[in-house]
Scaffold this active site. Structure first.
Site, mmCIF file in Angstrom:
data_model
loop_
_atom_site.group_PDB
_atom_site.id
_atom_site.type_symbol
_atom_site.label_atom_id
_atom_site.label_comp_id
_atom_site.label_asym_id
_atom_site.label_seq_id
_atom_site.Cartn_x
_atom_site.Cartn_y
_atom_site.Cartn_z
ATOM 1 N N TYR A 1 -6.451 15.835 -8.800
ATOM 2 C CA TYR A 1 -5.785 14.879 -9.683
ATOM 3 C C TYR A 1 -4.789 15.565 -10.620
ATOM 4 O O TYR A 1 -3.628 15.144 -10.719
ATOM 5 C CB TYR A 1 -6.805 14.101 -10.503
ATOM 6 C CG TYR A 1 -6.147 13.102 -11.434
ATOM 7 C CD1 TYR A 1 -5.619 11.916 -10.932
ATOM 8 C CD2 TYR A 1 -6.025 13.352 -12.800
ATOM 9 C CE1 TYR A 1 -4.990 11.003 -11.764
ATOM 10 C CE2 TYR A 1 -5.397 12.446 -13.634
ATOM 11 C CZ TYR A 1 -4.884 11.278 -13.113
ATOM 12 O OH TYR A 1 -4.241 10.383 -13.947
ATOM 13 N N LYS B 1 -0.492 15.161 -10.748
ATOM 14 C CA LYS B 1 0.343 14.673 -11.843
ATOM 15 C C LYS B 1 1.386 15.715 -12.269
ATOM 16 O O LYS B 1 2.491 15.351 -12.679
ATOM 17 C CB LYS B 1 -0.538 14.262 -13.026
ATOM 18 C CG LYS B 1 -1.384 13.026 -12.741
ATOM 19 C CD LYS B 1 -0.536 11.833 -12.325
ATOM 20 C CE LYS B 1 -1.353 10.576 -12.136
ATOM 21 N NZ LYS B 1 -0.524 9.408 -11.715
ATOM 22 N N THR C 1 -10.264 1.564 -18.453
ATOM 23 C CA THR C 1 -9.964 0.825 -17.230
ATOM 24 C C THR C 1 -10.945 1.254 -16.147
ATOM 25 O O THR C 1 -11.760 2.162 -16.343
ATOM 26 C CB THR C 1 -8.532 1.120 -16.747
ATOM 27 O OG1 THR C 1 -8.434 2.500 -16.382
ATOM 28 C CG2 THR C 1 -7.507 0.811 -17.837
ATOM 29 N N ASN D 1 3.163 2.954 -10.529
ATOM 30 C CA ASN D 1 1.922 3.009 -11.304
ATOM 31 C C ASN D 1 0.695 3.331 -10.461
ATOM 32 O O ASN D 1 -0.268 3.913 -10.971
ATOM 33 C CB ASN D 1 1.714 1.657 -12.003
ATOM 34 C CG ASN D 1 0.325 1.500 -12.557
ATOM 35 O OD1 ASN D 1 -0.034 2.084 -13.590
ATOM 36 N ND2 ASN D 1 -0.506 0.713 -11.879
ATOM 37 N N ASP E 1 0.879 -1.167 0.000
ATOM 38 C CA ASP E 1 0.000 0.000 0.000
ATOM 39 C C ASP E 1 0.913 1.213 0.000
ATOM 40 O O ASP E 1 1.629 1.458 0.979
ATOM 41 C CB ASP E 1 -0.888 -0.022 1.243
ATOM 42 C CG ASP E 1 -1.818 1.181 1.341
ATOM 43 O OD1 ASP E 1 -1.607 2.172 0.611
ATOM 44 O OD2 ASP E 1 -2.737 1.141 2.171
#
Length: 252
Positions: free
Chosen positions: A172, A176, A207, A93, A66
């Site tokens: 988000y 990044k 996904t 990832n 984790d």
């Protein structure tokens, strides 16, 4: 970008590898002859992914990991050290989008922002710190941070681009951008070593990650894995501190 010719005997760890792009990356690296460590928060899902990789002829092992838990990161490093003595490839990832309805900058839910950064940025630091001593033992260490074109400030601020047309985000997207900046700093710190560090944009793929967006995504997780695998298998003359998709470099 050139690839090394032989990958047999190399050891790779992929975080968030029990599904989606991470699982495809793990499968591709295993098919190239690497021993792949499948990092997963859920032990059962990690075991399922390993079983599938082995059924396809790959050498794979599950690792409970984790990225938000430093204890499991240390445990993973201890396992790799005891079992293999080194690590050749680390693919960071694991990532989360966060609650999309809580990310408008003017009314962002800071709990959501912190949660996203905890996984997408601090998790990368946590895992990399734990495993870097083992990567230093490799003759050709590779670190790939799975980013997104949404982290490009250049694309986000250029009228007419797909990225500029998306809703503003305080969680988000900035996570990044921060990951991209962090990639450069790792490359800077490690530039006198054999370790190459790059950020990969897999592009939008169908996904579980993109399912909440509610629109059709034509590309598959296998498509997204291509640039990640390419960066994970760079030869000694490969770039470091870069930000790439399948077509080449992306603007920061």
């Amino acid at each position: 970008m050139t690839n090394e010719q032989s990958h047999d005997g190399r050891i790779a760890l992929v975080t968030g590898a029990n599904k989606g792009i991470g699982r495809e990356v793990a499968g591709r690296l295993a098919a190239l002859g690497m021993t792949v460590l499948v990092g997963a928060r859920d032990a059962d899902r990690g075991a399922e992914a390993v079983a599938a990789l082995r059924a396809a002829g790959g050498e794979a092992h599950a690792v409970r990991l984790d990225v938000t838990d430093p204890g499991t990161a240390r445990g993973a490093a201890e396992h790799v050290a005891a079992s293999f003595g080194r690590l050749d490839v680390l693919v960071n990832n694991a990532g989360i989008p966060g609650a999309l309805t809580a990310q408008a900058p003017s009314r962002a839910d800071l709990t959501v922002v912190r949660e996203v950064f905890e996984t997408n940025v601090f998790g990368v630091i946590t895992v990399t710190a734990a495993l870097l001593p083992l990567l230093r033992r490799s003759a050709a260490g590779r670190i790939v941070n799975v980013s997104s074109s949404l982290g490009s400030c250049g694309l986000m601020s250029t009228p007419g681009t797909h990225q500029a047309g998306l809703p503003p985000s305080a969680a988000y997207v900035p996570s990044k951008s921060a990951l991209n900046a962090l990639t450069v700093q790792y490359a800077k710190e490690l530039r006198d070593t054999a370790i190459l560090v790059n950020a990969a944009d897999p592009g939008p793929c169908a996904t579980d990650f993109t399912a909440p967006l509610g629109y059709d995504v034509p590309r598959t997780a296998a498509d997204g894995a291509t640039v990640v695998v390419r960066l994970a298998t760079l030869g000694a003359d490969g770039p470091t501190g870069g930000y790439f998709n399948e077509a080449g470099s992306l603007p920061w």
